[in-house]
Design a protein around this motif. Sequence first.
Motif, short mmCIF file in Angstrom:
data_model
loop_
_atom_site.label_atom_id
_atom_site.label_comp_id
_atom_site.label_asym_id
_atom_site.label_seq_id
_atom_site.Cartn_x
_atom_site.Cartn_y
_atom_site.Cartn_z
N LEU A 152 0.84 -1.19 0.00
CA LEU A 152 0.00 0.00 0.00
C LEU A 152 0.88 1.24 0.00
O LEU A 152 2.07 1.18 0.31
CB LEU A 152 -0.91 -0.01 1.23
CG LEU A 152 -1.92 -1.16 1.30
CD1 LEU A 152 -2.60 -1.20 2.66
CD2 LEU A 152 -2.97 -1.05 0.19
N LEU A 153 0.27 2.38 -0.34
CA LEU A 153 1.01 3.64 -0.36
C LEU A 153 1.27 4.08 1.07
O LEU A 153 0.34 4.27 1.86
CB LEU A 153 0.21 4.71 -1.10
CG LEU A 153 0.84 6.10 -1.15
CD1 LEU A 153 2.17 6.05 -1.89
CD2 LEU A 153 -0.11 7.10 -1.80
N VAL A 154 2.55 4.24 1.42
CA VAL A 154 2.96 4.63 2.77
C VAL A 154 3.78 5.91 2.69
O VAL A 154 4.70 6.01 1.87
CB VAL A 154 3.79 3.52 3.44
CG1 VAL A 154 4.21 3.95 4.85
CG2 VAL A 154 3.01 2.21 3.49
N THR A 155 3.43 6.88 3.52
CA THR A 155 4.25 8.09 3.64
C THR A 155 4.76 8.20 5.07
O THR A 155 4.08 7.78 6.02
CB THR A 155 3.43 9.35 3.29
OG1 THR A 155 2.27 9.41 4.12
CG2 THR A 155 3.02 9.33 1.83
N ARG A 156 5.97 8.75 5.22
CA ARG A 156 6.60 8.88 6.54
C ARG A 156 6.94 10.35 6.81
O ARG A 156 7.35 11.07 5.90
CB ARG A 156 7.88 8.05 6.63
CG ARG A 156 7.70 6.56 6.45
CD ARG A 156 9.06 5.89 6.53
NE ARG A 156 8.97 4.44 6.34
CZ ARG A 156 10.03 3.64 6.39
NH1 ARG A 156 11.23 4.13 6.61
NH2 ARG A 156 9.88 2.33 6.21
N ARG A 157 6.76 10.74 8.05
CA ARG A 157 7.18 12.07 8.49
C ARG A 157 7.96 11.91 9.79
O ARG A 157 7.45 11.39 10.78
CB ARG A 157 5.96 12.97 8.70
CG ARG A 157 6.33 14.38 9.20
CD ARG A 157 5.12 15.29 9.19
NE ARG A 157 4.01 14.72 9.91
CZ ARG A 157 3.86 14.79 11.26
NH1 ARG A 157 4.80 15.36 12.00
NH2 ARG A 157 2.80 14.26 11.84
N PHE A 158 9.22 12.33 9.76
CA PHE A 158 10.10 12.18 10.93
C PHE A 158 9.95 13.38 11.86
O PHE A 158 9.90 14.54 11.42
CB PHE A 158 11.56 12.05 10.47
CG PHE A 158 11.85 10.74 9.80
CD1 PHE A 158 12.33 9.65 10.52
CD2 PHE A 158 11.62 10.58 8.43
CE1 PHE A 158 12.58 8.44 9.90
CE2 PHE A 158 11.87 9.37 7.80
CZ PHE A 158 12.35 8.30 8.54
N ASP A 159 9.86 13.07 13.14
CA ASP A 159 9.73 14.11 14.16
C ASP A 159 10.61 13.70 15.33
O ASP A 159 10.19 12.98 16.24
CB ASP A 159 8.27 14.25 14.59
CG ASP A 159 8.07 15.38 15.60
OD1 ASP A 159 9.03 16.16 15.81
OD2 ASP A 159 6.97 15.47 16.18
N GLY A 160 11.86 14.15 15.29
CA GLY A 160 12.81 13.76 16.33
C GLY A 160 13.04 12.26 16.29
O GLY A 160 13.34 11.69 15.24
N PRO A 161 12.90 11.57 17.43
CA PRO A 161 13.15 10.12 17.47
C PRO A 161 11.96 9.30 16.97
O PRO A 161 12.03 8.08 16.95
CB PRO A 161 13.39 9.86 18.96
CG PRO A 161 12.57 10.90 19.65
CD PRO A 161 12.63 12.13 18.78
N GLU A 162 10.87 9.96 16.57
CA GLU A 162 9.66 9.25 16.17
C GLU A 162 9.42 9.40 14.67
O GLU A 162 9.88 10.34 14.03
CB GLU A 162 8.44 9.78 16.94
CG GLU A 162 8.51 9.55 18.44
CD GLU A 162 7.28 10.07 19.14
OE1 GLU A 162 6.28 10.38 18.45
OE2 GLU A 162 7.32 10.20 20.38
N VAL A 163 8.68 8.44 14.14
CA VAL A 163 8.25 8.47 12.73
C VAL A 163 6.74 8.36 12.70
O VAL A 163 6.17 7.46 13.32
CB VAL A 163 8.87 7.30 11.92
CG1 VAL A 163 8.48 7.42 10.46
CG2 VAL A 163 10.36 7.26 12.08
N HIS A 164 6.11 9.28 12.00
CA HIS A 164 4.66 9.23 11.82
C HIS A 164 4.38 8.65 10.45
O HIS A 164 4.76 9.22 9.42
CB HIS A 164 4.06 10.63 11.94
CG HIS A 164 2.56 10.64 11.79
ND1 HIS A 164 1.70 10.21 12.78
CD2 HIS A 164 1.78 11.00 10.74
CE1 HIS A 164 0.46 10.32 12.37
NE2 HIS A 164 0.48 10.80 11.13
N CYS A 165 3.72 7.47 10.41
CA CYS A 165 3.43 6.77 9.15
C CYS A 165 1.96 6.90 8.81
O CYS A 165 1.09 6.79 9.70
CB CYS A 165 3.78 5.29 9.26
SG CYS A 165 5.52 4.97 9.56
N THR A 166 1.68 7.11 7.53
CA THR A 166 0.31 7.08 7.03
C THR A 166 0.23 6.02 5.93
O THR A 166 1.02 6.04 4.98
CB THR A 166 -0.11 8.45 6.45
OG1 THR A 166 0.00 9.43 7.49
CG2 THR A 166 -1.54 8.40 5.95
N VAL A 167 -0.71 5.10 6.09
CA VAL A 167 -0.89 4.01 5.13
C VAL A 167 -2.24 4.19 4.45
O VAL A 167 -3.28 4.10 5.10
CB VAL A 167 -0.84 2.63 5.83
CG1 VAL A 167 -0.97 1.51 4.80
CG2 VAL A 167 0.44 2.48 6.63
#
Length: 895
Positions: A152-167
């Motif tokens: 599936l289409l996955v986008t990532r956004r890095f925020d410090g030590p965390e990663v925010h993923c949208t699938v």
Amino acid sequence: MTGIQEAPAHALLSDGTTVRIRQAGPADREDVLRLYEEMSPENLRLRFFSVSPAAARKAADRVAEGVRPAYRALAAEYEGRLVGLAEYEVLPAGSTAEVALAVADGWHHRGVATLLLEHLADAARTAGVTAFTADALSENHEVLKVFHDLGLLVTRRFDGPEVHCTVELAEGNTYLDAVDARGRVADVVSMQPLLRPRAAVVIGAGRRPGSVGRAILRNLRTGHYAGPVFAVHPDAGAIAGVHAYRSVADLPQVADLAVIAVPAAAVPEVAEECGKAGVRALLVVSAGLDRHQSGALIQACRRHGMRLVGPNCLGLANTEADVRLDAIFAAHHPGPGTAGVAVQSGGVGIALLEGLSRLGIGVSSFVSLGDKYDVSGNDMLQWWESDGRTDMALLHLESFGNPRAFSRTARRVARSMPVLTVDAGRSEAGRRGAASHTAAAATPTMTRQVLFAQAGITATRTIGELVDTAALLHAQPLPTGTRVAVVSNAAGAGVLAADACSEAGLDVPTLAADLVDELLDLLPDGATATNPVDVTAAVGEEQLHACVGLLARHGAVDAVLVTLVPTALAETTSEDLVHALTQSPERLPRPVLAVRPTQAARRELLPTVGAATIPAYSDAEDAARALAHATARTKWLSRLPSPVPEMPDVETARAREIVAACLDDAPEGGWLDPQTTAALLTCYSIPQIPWAWARDEDEAVVAAGRLAGPDGRVVMKAYWPGLLHKSEQRALHLDLQNPSQVRAAHRDLVSRFGDRLTGVVVQPLAERGTELFAGIVRDEVFGPLVVFGLGGTATELLADHAARLAPLTELDAHDLLTSPRCSPLLFGYAGSPAADLGDLEQLLHRLSRMTTDLPQLADADLNPVLAGPHGITTLDARIRLVPRQEHDPYLRRLR
């Protein structure tokens, strides 16, 4: 994908282990808490971003609240133990949900999280969720890889030590390909204990000769199976020279494969004992299981993760040199070879084994599927695709448990090897009971052969024809086209062979003058070479050899069919002439077939001095039909695989809401009213002529004034629930030109139909164009079909329609447009207005998407669809719903 996961499902992990996927709820609180408590501190930190026990308790409490509109949790369990959990909770926006995953220590890298996500995404889509979001630590590479590899289409956004993923949950070809690949790996691994068992046991072999179990035990021994063979018998110390044990639990080592040949009533108990002892696969040859026994058998297999062949089957075999497994109760061992065979009928299985053995083709593996509780044709295709030995697949399937998944698998496998089947059940008798409407009436005119051809499967009419075709495909290269040179040493036999080729759909072209001259220079006086090529009874071995070689190497034809009959005139014997065909050390570039009416066998493979063989048939019709199947395969292979088009503009969620509301109001289903039909078509952007609903005469006049075109003319159609054929019942009025005619038409309908009439539909009179039909019908065997052809009032009388299995690829839609006899009309035949083919293809794709989205859609008739240079528009449409909740055919799950 359709269907919220209500009932538990069993599915395979990447290592072939069977797990149970089910909804998690209040009863699971302690198990969920234990799942987290048993995690290592590191895994717990990666899951909750801390190691605080409070986070685990909160997560367990959330699951304990149970299923609710904005929340769902799925559990994966193995032998009653929770090994994985996946949850989503819908965010305030309403179409996005936050997802969380947990996998027990010791179960990582086995596909638990991915399998749970596939099932959770399926439930979420049905609930209207369009995307998952998840927060993860950037060092949590495992969970990030799980999201990335979904397809599936996955986008990532890095925020410090965390990663925010949208699938994004919109499924497309990439996702289905990824699911296919994961399923194939898991399926093949799970089949290893069946077809490559390290040890085997037979349960139910009698002490006296004649029992099925004893026959299989004997074949295992005399076939030189590479692993140890055991027998289980409550009293005997040995059976057929094999040491017998009182129970499976007493065996000196665990058997991967257990052959069960006990009475039906004892099968479930024996299956349970096998599962507890660690057996990984069952072959149940016993027959006559009732519903309760059948259910208990499959439950035992699922509970203990055993794959199952049967019941009520002939057995299975694998002829690999390091396996040599013959667990078939047949009189002879199957000959080793490269053809994979799967059948439901034992009699058909024996016929194929003997036919392939006699030809020297042999089998790589053979499985008699019997009642097909678990292992199916789909499983076998995937096994042959990856076993490294099989180069041809032969199937005899009386039913298709998952036709769309089978078709998808077959399309892929047929690219790498021929897939042949017998087109059983072609008669209309098996299709009785269809509703009285155009799509259902059209379907019996479609043959299953067309549907097999869509997937690249070579479908023959008889077992003999299947073996004939297998012989040719095994022995000779594929023809590049349909042109055949017929060569014979007797003119009459050549004429018959030419007739057989023409009747099989092949071409017997006249040869060019220069080629004719070359041939005549090689042949005896009196020969003719225009095609058929009559080499005369005086032909010699070298002359015939040169003639056939020239034709097979020349570009004028695609195949050479040689008919040889014994004559009293030739100095060369019949066997010498056969030798002329087999003495080439190299394989000729085009297929060569022989017809020998006097040979004893219906078909033979003649060995050559090289590595090839030449198929020889006793009847020219058999040879021609086999060659026609080979040319059809060439044509199918020449077409590049095409995708199912993506359609981002469809409103699937809205369509499902409409269907759900209709079935809430009418739980038994039925034909939709015009307003609901139009709303459903609008969800899929299917073009419709403007229309208005009128409850009485005055509303009809107002509607006519609003909708009338420049010429002021309108159409009025009666409506009441269940009205299907308006023309037959004279329930419509055309060419109404003023208010008085509109009123008169309405009064006529009221006077004739009375209280049945619930209203009328008013439309502008349509422009001229070609009247076509497009529709949907659900076939009992193959599932949803898209039907296309000639429309209008004569559509059922002329029955000029074609059908394809949904979902349609781009090539499928093109084939649908060009297959009916009326297709020249679409290109402007005899002055008819040419249609916009792009718009027609879009219409077919949108119908295909609608039927794959909505399993409750039983039938749809768009008739007529008016096509012309101005585009296309639907003038009349009917849709019927039934209360049905169909599982997503591509969701990984065992039956």
